[in-house]
Design a protein around this motif. Structure first.
Motif, PDB file in Angstrom:
ATOM      1  N   LEU A  94      -0.464   1.812  -0.341  1.00 21.00           N
ATOM      2  CA  LEU A  94      -0.668   0.654   0.515  1.00 21.00           C
ATOM      3  C   LEU A  94       0.532  -0.296   0.440  1.00 21.00           C
ATOM      4  O   LEU A  94       1.043  -0.582  -0.634  1.00 21.00           O
ATOM      5  N   ASP A  95       0.955  -0.786   1.607  1.00 18.01           N
ATOM      6  CA  ASP A  95       2.013  -1.779   1.698  1.00 18.01           C
ATOM      7  C   ASP A  95       1.404  -3.024   2.356  1.00 18.01           C
ATOM      8  O   ASP A  95       1.343  -3.126   3.579  1.00 18.01           O
ATOM      9  N   LYS A  96       0.922  -3.948   1.523  1.00 17.12           N
ATOM     10  CA  LYS A  96       0.225  -5.132   2.030  1.00 17.12           C
ATOM     11  C   LYS A  96       1.121  -6.010   2.896  1.00 17.12           C
ATOM     12  O   LYS A  96       0.630  -6.713   3.771  1.00 17.12           O
ATOM     13  N   SER A  97       2.419  -5.967   2.689  1.00 21.06           N
ATOM     14  CA  SER A  97       3.327  -6.820   3.461  1.00 21.06           C
ATOM     15  C   SER A  97       3.408  -6.397   4.927  1.00 21.06           C
ATOM     16  O   SER A  97       3.817  -7.178   5.773  1.00 21.06           O
ATOM     17  N   ARG A  98       3.028  -5.184   5.241  1.00 18.46           N
ATOM     18  CA  ARG A  98       3.053  -4.684   6.621  1.00 18.46           C
ATOM     19  C   ARG A  98       1.660  -4.614   7.239  1.00 18.46           C
ATOM     20  O   ARG A  98       1.477  -3.982   8.269  1.00 18.46           O
ATOM     21  N   THR A  99       0.693  -5.224   6.592  1.00 14.33           N
ATOM     22  CA  THR A  99      -0.691  -5.170   7.055  1.00 14.33           C
ATOM     23  C   THR A  99      -1.047  -6.473   7.765  1.00 14.33           C
ATOM     24  O   THR A  99      -0.786  -7.550   7.237  1.00 14.33           O
ATOM     25  N   ALA A 100      -1.614  -6.347   8.984  1.00 15.59           N
ATOM     26  CA  ALA A 100      -1.936  -7.535   9.781  1.00 15.59           C
ATOM     27  C   ALA A 100      -3.019  -7.202  10.798  1.00 15.59           C
ATOM     28  O   ALA A 100      -3.245  -6.037  11.124  1.00 15.59           O
ATOM     29  N   THR A 107      -3.498  -3.322  11.668  1.00 20.20           N
ATOM     30  CA  THR A 107      -2.387  -2.439  11.334  1.00 20.20           C
ATOM     31  C   THR A 107      -2.275  -2.412   9.819  1.00 20.20           C
ATOM     32  O   THR A 107      -2.143  -3.456   9.184  1.00 20.20           O
ATOM     33  N   ILE A 108      -2.368  -1.215   9.258  1.00 18.88           N
ATOM     34  CA  ILE A 108      -2.257  -1.041   7.812  1.00 18.88           C
ATOM     35  C   ILE A 108      -0.906  -0.400   7.519  1.00 18.88           C
ATOM     36  O   ILE A 108      -0.614   0.693   7.996  1.00 18.88           O
ATOM     37  N   GLY A 109      -0.106  -1.093   6.732  1.00 20.39           N
ATOM     38  CA  GLY A 109       1.182  -0.563   6.324  1.00 20.39           C
ATOM     39  C   GLY A 109       1.022   0.339   5.109  1.00 20.39           C
ATOM     40  O   GLY A 109       0.316  -0.005   4.165  1.00 20.39           O
ATOM     41  N   MET A 110       1.648   1.490   5.153  1.00 21.09           N
ATOM     42  CA  MET A 110       1.615   2.435   4.046  1.00 21.09           C
ATOM     43  C   MET A 110       3.037   2.887   3.739  1.00 21.09           C
ATOM     44  O   MET A 110       3.864   3.022   4.634  1.00 21.09           O
ATOM     45  N   GLU A 111       3.293   3.126   2.467  1.00 23.70           N
ATOM     46  CA  GLU A 111       4.581   3.627   2.008  1.00 23.70           C
ATOM     47  C   GLU A 111       4.440   5.142   1.816  1.00 23.70           C
ATOM     48  O   GLU A 111       3.680   5.599   0.958  1.00 23.70           O
ATOM     49  N   TRP A 112       5.137   5.915   2.634  1.00 18.99           N
ATOM     50  CA  TRP A 112       5.130   7.373   2.529  1.00 18.99           C
ATOM     51  C   TRP A 112       6.271   7.762   1.614  1.00 18.99           C
ATOM     52  O   TRP A 112       7.410   7.388   1.856  1.00 18.99           O
ATOM     53  N   LYS A 113       5.980   8.525   0.565  1.00 18.84           N
ATOM     54  CA  LYS A 113       7.018   8.928  -0.382  1.00 18.84           C
ATOM     55  C   LYS A 113       7.084  10.448  -0.439  1.00 18.84           C
ATOM     56  O   LYS A 113       6.061  11.121  -0.452  1.00 18.84           O
ATOM     57  N   ALA A 114       8.309  10.954  -0.497  1.00 21.50           N
ATOM     58  CA  ALA A 114       8.537  12.399  -0.595  1.00 21.50           C
ATOM     59  C   ALA A 114       9.530  12.642  -1.725  1.00 21.50           C
ATOM     60  O   ALA A 114      10.355  11.783  -2.031  1.00 21.50           O
ATOM     61  N   PRO A 115       9.459  13.826  -2.355  1.00 22.51           N
ATOM     62  CA  PRO A 115      10.409  14.111  -3.434  1.00 22.51           C
ATOM     63  C   PRO A 115      11.825  14.300  -2.883  1.00 22.51           C
ATOM     64  O   PRO A 115      12.000  14.704  -1.732  1.00 22.51           O
ATOM     65  N   ARG A 116      12.810  13.990  -3.706  1.00 21.85           N
ATOM     66  CA  ARG A 116      14.198  14.263  -3.321  1.00 21.85           C
ATOM     67  C   ARG A 116      14.367  15.771  -3.155  1.00 21.85           C
ATOM     68  O   ARG A 116      13.631  16.572  -3.753  1.00 21.85           O
ATOM     69  N   LEU A 117      15.336  16.170  -2.388  1.00 21.53           N
ATOM     70  CA  LEU A 117      15.570  17.595  -2.144  1.00 21.53           C
ATOM     71  C   LEU A 117      15.903  18.351  -3.422  1.00 21.53           C
ATOM     72  O   LEU A 117      15.572  19.528  -3.561  1.00 21.53           O
ATOM     73  N   ASP A 118      16.532  17.678  -4.398  1.00 15.52           N
ATOM     74  CA  ASP A 118      16.907  18.339  -5.644  1.00 15.52           C
ATOM     75  C   ASP A 118      15.896  18.102  -6.773  1.00 15.52           C
ATOM     76  O   ASP A 118      16.160  18.461  -7.919  1.00 15.52           O
ATOM     77  N   ALA A 119      14.751  17.531  -6.459  1.00 16.35           N
ATOM     78  CA  ALA A 119      13.753  17.217  -7.482  1.00 16.35           C
ATOM     79  C   ALA A 119      13.026  18.477  -7.952  1.00 16.35           C
ATOM     80  O   ALA A 119      12.781  19.404  -7.176  1.00 16.35           O
ATOM     81  N   ALA A 120      12.697  18.491  -9.224  1.00 15.59           N
ATOM     82  CA  ALA A 120      11.879  19.574  -9.771  1.00 15.59           C
ATOM     83  C   ALA A 120      10.415  19.190  -9.527  1.00 15.59           C
ATOM     84  O   ALA A 120       9.941  18.182 -10.036  1.00 15.59           O
TER      85      ALA A 120
END
Length: 159
Positions: A94-100, A107-120
């Motif tokens: 959840l990204d509360k700063s983007r929620t209004a 509108t609910i703000g969410m932070e989508w995270k993905a691993p780096r390409l070289d991550a194990a």
């Protein structure tokens, strides 16, 4: 002396209003999270469940151990699904700063995270999701956007 005391109190009150709980958008709380929400789709999604019974049926169908029907508020539950991913290292938060709330839309703000390409990362299917308590307010649509402003899901609210 009285005038400066009055002005000091007025400034203190205005500062309190500016920093009070009404700032920063609607009060949105994460109820629970799961790394595996049972979806087979790679698409992100937003789901709304009007009551504990509907939420419980979905939990049972998806076999999500981290969620319980009693987590639902009287206003229901909003679930944001990231979609199925082939490895670990993915998450959604959840990204509360983007929620209004604007124009009958939450509108609910969410932070989508993905691993780096070289991550194990682990080689396991995951399907992260977050259960959110709907905030008070007048709206009939929920839109979920990521940190770049991309639409990640939308749901209609039936109250």
């Amino acid at each position: 002396m009285t005038r400066s005391l009055f002005l000091s109190l007025l400034l203190f009150a205005l500062a309190g209003c500016a920093l009070g709980p009404g700032r920063g958008g609607p009060k949105v709380d994460v109820i629970s999270e799961s790394q595996y929400c049972g979806t087979t789709s790679q698409d992100s999604n937003a789901l709304y469940f009007a009551n504990a019974n509907a939420f419980g049926n979905w939990i049972d169908y998806r076999r999500i151990g981290e969620f319980q029907p009693g987590m639902a508020s009287p206003d229901g539950v909003i679930v944001v699904e990231m979609g199925q991913r082939p490895t670990g290292g993915y998450s959604v938060a959840l990204d509360k700063s983007r929620t209004a709330i604007e124009n009958d839309t939450l509108t609910i703000g969410m932070e989508w995270k993905a691993p780096r390409l070289d991550a194990a990362v682990s080689q396991a299917l995951i399907a992260s999701c977050v259960a959110i308590r709907p905030p008070a307010g007048e709206y009939d649509t929920v839109r979920v956007v990521d940190q770049l402003g991309n639409l990640r899901g939308e749901a209609r609210i039936g109250r």
